[in-house]
Scaffold this motif. Structure first.
Motif, short mmCIF file in Angstrom:
data_model
loop_
_atom_site.label_atom_id
_atom_site.label_comp_id
_atom_site.label_asym_id
_atom_site.label_seq_id
_atom_site.Cartn_x
_atom_site.Cartn_y
_atom_site.Cartn_z
N GLU A 40 0.80 -1.22 0.00
CA GLU A 40 0.00 0.00 0.00
C GLU A 40 0.84 1.27 0.00
OE1 GLU A 40 -0.52 -2.38 2.55
OE2 GLU A 40 -1.97 -3.41 1.30
N ALA A 41 2.14 1.16 0.17
CA ALA A 41 3.02 2.33 0.23
C ALA A 41 3.10 3.01 -1.14
CB ALA A 41 4.41 1.92 0.69
N ARG A 42 3.51 4.27 -1.13
CA ARG A 42 3.65 5.02 -2.38
C ARG A 42 4.62 4.30 -3.33
NH1 ARG A 42 5.02 11.17 -1.84
NH2 ARG A 42 2.97 11.09 -0.90
N ARG A 43 5.71 3.80 -2.78
CA ARG A 43 6.67 3.01 -3.58
C ARG A 43 6.50 1.55 -3.18
NH1 ARG A 43 12.37 5.96 -3.86
NH2 ARG A 43 12.38 4.92 -5.86
N ALA A 44 5.42 0.97 -3.60
CA ALA A 44 5.03 -0.38 -3.18
C ALA A 44 6.14 -1.40 -3.41
CB ALA A 44 3.78 -0.81 -3.93
N ASN A 45 6.37 -2.23 -2.37
CA ASN A 45 7.34 -3.34 -2.41
C ASN A 45 8.78 -2.89 -2.66
OD1 ASN A 45 5.22 -5.21 -2.03
ND2 ASN A 45 4.73 -5.04 -4.21
N TYR A 46 9.08 -1.62 -2.41
CA TYR A 46 10.43 -1.09 -2.60
C TYR A 46 11.33 -1.65 -1.50
CZ TYR A 46 14.00 2.40 -3.74
OH TYR A 46 15.16 3.04 -4.11
N LYS A 47 12.51 -2.15 -1.87
CA LYS A 47 13.45 -2.72 -0.90
C LYS A 47 14.34 -1.62 -0.34
CE LYS A 47 13.46 -7.11 -3.26
NZ LYS A 47 12.90 -8.07 -2.40
N MET A 48 14.44 -1.58 1.00
CA MET A 48 15.21 -0.55 1.69
C MET A 48 16.03 -1.19 2.80
SD MET A 48 12.28 2.38 1.94
CE MET A 48 13.40 3.69 2.33
#
Length: 65
Positions: A40-48
């Motif tokens: 649901e994040a703005r950058r969905a499934n982004y790895k950090m």
């Protein structure tokens, strides 16, 4: 090993506002905690990653206020 890092810490407590700039010449990969943003994040499934345990690593204080 990761590249050297400079970190700027700012905080407020009962004595007032503080700032400390630290230089970490060696940050082991074990100090990096990987995570993935939610769908649901703005950058969905982004790895950090997030640094952890920096207070236990050797460092040099470059500036203290």
């Amino acid at each position: 090993m990761t590249p050297p890092m400079m970190a700027n810490f700012k905080w407020t407590d009962k004595q007032g506002q503080h700032q400390e700039i630290r230089f970490y010449p060696f940050v082991p990969k074990g100090s990096l905690r990987k995570y993935t943003l939610s769908p649901e994040a703005r950058r969905a499934n982004y790895k950090m990653f997030r640094y952890s345990g920096l207070d236990e690593l050797p460092h040099f204080v470059l500036y203290k206020k």
